[in-house]
Write a protein that holds these residues in place. Sequence first.
Motif, PDB file in Angstrom:
ATOM      1  N   GLY A 191     -25.977  31.375  37.192  1.00  0.00           N
ATOM      2  CA  GLY A 191     -26.726  30.110  38.064  1.00  0.00           C
ATOM      3  C   GLY A 191     -28.058  29.868  37.418  1.00  0.00           C
ATOM      4  O   GLY A 191     -28.560  28.841  37.387  1.00  0.00           O
ATOM      5  N   ALA A 192     -28.667  31.074  36.692  1.00  0.00           N
ATOM      6  CA  ALA A 192     -29.722  30.912  36.039  1.00  0.00           C
ATOM      7  C   ALA A 192     -29.996  30.239  34.477  1.00  0.00           C
ATOM      8  O   ALA A 192     -30.695  30.223  33.951  1.00  0.00           O
ATOM      9  CB  ALA A 192     -30.708  32.159  36.022  1.00  0.00           C
ATOM     10  N   LEU A 193     -28.668  30.135  33.987  1.00  0.00           N
ATOM     11  CA  LEU A 193     -28.537  29.744  32.801  1.00  0.00           C
ATOM     12  C   LEU A 193     -28.452  28.199  32.491  1.00  0.00           C
ATOM     13  O   LEU A 193     -28.458  27.673  31.540  1.00  0.00           O
ATOM     14  CB  LEU A 193     -27.231  30.272  32.192  1.00  0.00           C
ATOM     15  CG  LEU A 193     -27.088  31.766  31.870  1.00  0.00           C
ATOM     16  CD1 LEU A 193     -25.957  32.265  31.454  1.00  0.00           C
ATOM     17  CD2 LEU A 193     -28.052  32.309  31.117  1.00  0.00           C
ATOM     18  N   GLY A 194     -28.272  27.325  33.645  1.00  0.00           N
ATOM     19  CA  GLY A 194     -28.289  25.940  33.654  1.00  0.00           C
ATOM     20  C   GLY A 194     -26.801  25.392  32.737  1.00  0.00           C
ATOM     21  O   GLY A 194     -26.010  25.646  33.065  1.00  0.00           O
ATOM     22  N   ASP A 195     -27.195  24.502  31.779  1.00  0.00           N
ATOM     23  CA  ASP A 195     -26.149  23.914  31.040  1.00  0.00           C
ATOM     24  C   ASP A 195     -25.100  25.110  30.408  1.00  0.00           C
ATOM     25  O   ASP A 195     -23.996  24.758  30.152  1.00  0.00           O
ATOM     26  CB  ASP A 195     -26.709  22.969  30.080  1.00  0.00           C
ATOM     27  CG  ASP A 195     -27.371  21.828  30.607  1.00  0.00           C
ATOM     28  OD1 ASP A 195     -27.132  21.475  31.948  1.00  0.00           O
ATOM     29  OD2 ASP A 195     -28.283  21.225  29.934  1.00  0.00           O
ATOM     30  N   GLN A 196     -25.812  26.357  30.196  1.00  0.00           N
ATOM     31  CA  GLN A 196     -24.967  27.075  29.369  1.00  0.00           C
ATOM     32  C   GLN A 196     -23.934  27.989  30.370  1.00  0.00           C
ATOM     33  O   GLN A 196     -23.117  28.597  29.967  1.00  0.00           O
ATOM     34  CB  GLN A 196     -25.719  28.164  28.630  1.00  0.00           C
ATOM     35  CG  GLN A 196     -26.745  27.538  27.493  1.00  0.00           C
ATOM     36  CD  GLN A 196     -27.414  28.455  26.812  1.00  0.00           C
ATOM     37  OE1 GLN A 196     -27.569  29.618  27.351  1.00  0.00           O
ATOM     38  NE2 GLN A 196     -27.946  28.268  25.649  1.00  0.00           N
ATOM     39  N   ALA A 197     -24.408  27.986  31.502  1.00  0.00           N
ATOM     40  CA  ALA A 197     -23.448  28.501  32.788  1.00  0.00           C
ATOM     41  C   ALA A 197     -21.867  28.570  32.707  1.00  0.00           C
ATOM     42  O   ALA A 197     -21.133  29.413  32.519  1.00  0.00           O
ATOM     43  CB  ALA A 197     -23.900  28.135  34.192  1.00  0.00           C
ATOM     44  N   SER A 198     -21.402  27.286  32.516  1.00  0.00           N
ATOM     45  CA  SER A 198     -19.852  26.993  32.385  1.00  0.00           C
ATOM     46  C   SER A 198     -19.352  27.526  31.059  1.00  0.00           C
ATOM     47  O   SER A 198     -18.212  28.280  31.008  1.00  0.00           O
ATOM     48  CB  SER A 198     -19.654  25.498  32.283  1.00  0.00           C
ATOM     49  OG  SER A 198     -20.256  24.802  31.238  1.00  0.00           O
ATOM     50  N   SER A 199     -20.087  27.663  29.967  1.00  0.00           N
ATOM     51  CA  SER A 199     -19.488  28.209  28.636  1.00  0.00           C
ATOM     52  C   SER A 199     -19.366  29.734  28.879  1.00  0.00           C
ATOM     53  O   SER A 199     -18.452  30.406  28.436  1.00  0.00           O
ATOM     54  CB  SER A 199     -20.638  27.834  27.674  1.00  0.00           C
ATOM     55  OG  SER A 199     -20.023  28.290  26.451  1.00  0.00           O
ATOM     56  N   TRP A 200     -20.482  30.242  29.306  1.00  0.00           N
ATOM     57  CA  TRP A 200     -20.380  31.846  29.591  1.00  0.00           C
ATOM     58  C   TRP A 200     -19.468  32.237  30.566  1.00  0.00           C
ATOM     59  O   TRP A 200     -18.842  33.174  30.214  1.00  0.00           O
ATOM     60  CB  TRP A 200     -21.777  32.341  29.889  1.00  0.00           C
ATOM     61  CG  TRP A 200     -22.735  32.436  28.566  1.00  0.00           C
ATOM     62  CD1 TRP A 200     -23.750  31.761  28.224  1.00  0.00           C
ATOM     63  CD2 TRP A 200     -22.617  33.441  27.719  1.00  0.00           C
ATOM     64  NE1 TRP A 200     -24.221  32.265  27.232  1.00  0.00           N
ATOM     65  CE2 TRP A 200     -23.642  33.274  26.658  1.00  0.00           C
ATOM     66  CE3 TRP A 200     -21.706  34.680  27.488  1.00  0.00           C
ATOM     67  CZ2 TRP A 200     -23.645  34.295  25.616  1.00  0.00           C
ATOM     68  CZ3 TRP A 200     -21.756  35.151  26.318  1.00  0.00           C
ATOM     69  CH2 TRP A 200     -22.907  35.050  25.253  1.00  0.00           C
ATOM     70  N   ALA A 201     -19.134  31.358  31.544  1.00  0.00           N
ATOM     71  CA  ALA A 201     -18.173  31.685  32.748  1.00  0.00           C
ATOM     72  C   ALA A 201     -17.011  31.721  32.046  1.00  0.00           C
ATOM     73  O   ALA A 201     -16.181  32.648  32.374  1.00  0.00           O
ATOM     74  CB  ALA A 201     -18.453  30.464  33.946  1.00  0.00           C
ATOM     75  N   SER A 202     -16.577  30.550  31.228  1.00  0.00           N
ATOM     76  CA  SER A 202     -15.159  30.526  30.642  1.00  0.00           C
ATOM     77  C   SER A 202     -15.172  31.632  29.859  1.00  0.00           C
ATOM     78  O   SER A 202     -13.826  32.309  29.415  1.00  0.00           O
ATOM     79  CB  SER A 202     -15.212  29.169  30.122  1.00  0.00           C
ATOM     80  OG  SER A 202     -16.066  29.188  28.934  1.00  0.00           O
ATOM     81  N   GLN A 203     -16.025  32.233  29.128  1.00  0.00           N
ATOM     82  CA  GLN A 203     -15.817  33.312  28.010  1.00  0.00           C
ATOM     83  C   GLN A 203     -15.402  34.719  28.990  1.00  0.00           C
ATOM     84  O   GLN A 203     -14.561  35.554  28.599  1.00  0.00           O
ATOM     85  CB  GLN A 203     -17.093  33.580  27.131  1.00  0.00           C
ATOM     86  CG  GLN A 203     -17.332  32.649  26.064  1.00  0.00           C
ATOM     87  CD  GLN A 203     -18.649  33.004  25.419  1.00  0.00           C
ATOM     88  OE1 GLN A 203     -18.693  34.098  24.811  1.00  0.00           O
ATOM     89  NE2 GLN A 203     -19.264  32.057  25.163  1.00  0.00           N
ATOM     90  N   LEU A 204     -16.190  34.698  30.059  1.00  0.00           N
ATOM     91  CA  LEU A 204     -16.089  36.078  30.878  1.00  0.00           C
ATOM     92  C   LEU A 204     -14.706  36.014  31.688  1.00  0.00           C
ATOM     93  O   LEU A 204     -14.161  36.995  31.712  1.00  0.00           O
ATOM     94  CB  LEU A 204     -17.148  36.121  31.825  1.00  0.00           C
ATOM     95  CG  LEU A 204     -18.503  36.353  31.187  1.00  0.00           C
ATOM     96  CD1 LEU A 204     -19.571  36.260  32.672  1.00  0.00           C
ATOM     97  CD2 LEU A 204     -18.786  37.490  30.453  1.00  0.00           C
ATOM     98  N   GLN A 205     -14.090  34.787  31.703  1.00  0.00           N
ATOM     99  CA  GLN A 205     -12.820  34.769  32.490  1.00  0.00           C
ATOM    100  C   GLN A 205     -11.872  34.980  31.420  1.00  0.00           C
ATOM    101  O   GLN A 205     -10.492  35.010  32.061  1.00  0.00           O
ATOM    102  CB  GLN A 205     -12.757  33.470  33.095  1.00  0.00           C
ATOM    103  CG  GLN A 205     -13.902  33.366  34.553  1.00  0.00           C
ATOM    104  CD  GLN A 205     -13.809  31.887  35.152  1.00  0.00           C
ATOM    105  OE1 GLN A 205     -12.950  31.041  34.585  1.00  0.00           O
ATOM    106  NE2 GLN A 205     -14.386  31.817  36.064  1.00  0.00           N
ATOM    107  N   SER A 206     -11.839  34.771  30.228  1.00  0.00           N
ATOM    108  CA  SER A 206     -10.732  34.700  29.028  1.00  0.00           C
ATOM    109  C   SER A 206     -10.185  36.206  29.193  1.00  0.00           C
ATOM    110  O   SER A 206      -9.214  36.322  28.538  1.00  0.00           O
ATOM    111  CB  SER A 206     -11.446  34.489  27.863  1.00  0.00           C
ATOM    112  OG  SER A 206     -12.363  35.368  27.391  1.00  0.00           O
ATOM    113  N   GLY A 207     -10.947  37.248  29.338  1.00  0.00           N
ATOM    114  CA  GLY A 207     -10.509  38.698  29.405  1.00  0.00           C
ATOM    115  C   GLY A 207     -10.731  39.372  28.048  1.00  0.00           C
ATOM    116  O   GLY A 207     -10.426  40.335  27.950  1.00  0.00           O
TER     117      GLY A 207
END
Length: 573
Positions: A450-466
């Motif tokens: 949440g503290a990453l702003g616009d980059q949050a979705s990009s990092w969230a998708s990377q973490l969910q990729s496994g």
Amino acid sequence: MASASSPAPALTDSGMTRRQVLEALSGLLLGMFVSMLASTVVSTSLPVIIHDLGGDQAAFTWVVTATLLTTAISTPVWGKLADLINRKLLFQLAIGIFVVATAAAGFAPNTEWLIAMRAVQGVGAGGLAALSQVIMADIISPRERGRYMGLFGAVMALATIGGPLVGGVITDGIGWRWNFYVALPFAVAALIIVQRTLHLKPMTARKVSIDYLGIVLLSAAVSLLLIWVTLAGDSFDWWSLTTLLMVGGAILAAIAFIVVELRSREPLVPLSMFRSRTFTLAVLASIATGIAMFGASVFLSQYMQLARGATPTEAGLMTIPMIAGLLVASVGVGQLITRFGHWKPYLIAGSISLIAGSALLTTIHYDTNFALVSLYMFLLGAGIGMTMQNLVLVVQNTTEPTKIGVASSGVTFFRSLGGSVGVAVMGAALASSVTDLLGGRKDDITAALGALGDQASSWASQLQSGSLPQVSAMPEGLRVIFEDVYAQGISQSFFILVPFAIVSLIAIAFLPNVPLTRMTNRERLEASEADLATVSVAEGMDTLTATADFSTDADGSHRGETARAASSPGSPR
């Protein structure tokens, strides 16, 4: 005026000068260097490789385990072949297989290709590991072998230090694929040097018989076990029908393997070797050494990059303390064994150091003082250096000359097998721990995203990729969380090593303290053949005497008695 003749060079127990021995060993040493370099050069870059190829922790583990598995399975095959056909040709063939597979791995488009090529690579590595020990036994006596075992330890240490450093520089500079090509010129040089300097006496011709069914059954048993350990708890439950089928299949394949080995004329792993207390105890001790050596090299590299945010080059530098311990211990102890002839105190000291290092590594965190981590790694490396090669030496010292190949490869086989199972179990434990720990830090991860702003979705998708994350590239908030999680997971995985290290100490303590012989394997073989010939001649003379005693003349008198009477001092002439 006659000039003073220069003193003749000192001869070793084998009748060769030290220079001749070193020349003969140069190709073996370079071949081992090629094997170690090609393996270690990718160790620090594996997190980057797996990340780029989209692999997960299981893929990371299997890239390592595939090589160890095929090394373990192929080692007794090479050892059996070494007792049957030309050992020099086999060594060159092993180099060729290893190098071709290594180069092919550089073209990997995905983790599946990489794992397959690493498996083929392990076939060549098994040959280099087994044959170098067997050939060394041909030209150097056990008493002198300690000094030269130290050279092998030094070469291994050089490759293990230089490999990660070179690999890290290459990965950070021109890309990780070039790591797989760096060993090619050394391999060509090794083939040429072996051809020119290694001269072995021809072996007695024997009919070759390979236990193919044993190879298949052993491969099936070990592969099923490792696949189950890797996938259980993720792809399926620990207690499930799949588990029952895989574990049951592994047990049935293992039982069938034992039955086949007991009935085979040329068994892959002669079970009769376990009648020797020395061989059995050395095998038990080697399992712990294999887990420590391969497990530490894999998971300490992950610790440096995933728990301390190091780059591949920095990770190579940070693992130097462990290699320094291995180098100092293997070279120093090898010299001491050759000088004084005592081996058991050093093996006991090595197993104690192994226990201490592995136990202390269970306490590391992402912010542990690096001086302490270096001390723990040094102790672990010293334990490996004092035990690994010397366990093979002890077995070779008490084994029949005709079985030296299969005995040497037997110890190496169980060391590699222990390493492959150990890495698989440690990898499974790490993956499970990381999953559980990340689940417990879900709120912290959400807050950091949440503290990453616009980059949050990009990092969230990377973490969910496994896929395996690149922790050093993460933003500060996420990086601290993942460093802490991976540090805890890796330290917990080292708990698996501790009980095996304790068993190793117990096994070494009960090893028979047999003095080291000063005869090479070839000399022992020739001596045994000479003894057999002497016995045969003596039995032949006894047979002739008995025949003479009971043969009779046409008039019924005994020829033997007549001959003895005629040759007695008082007999008339």
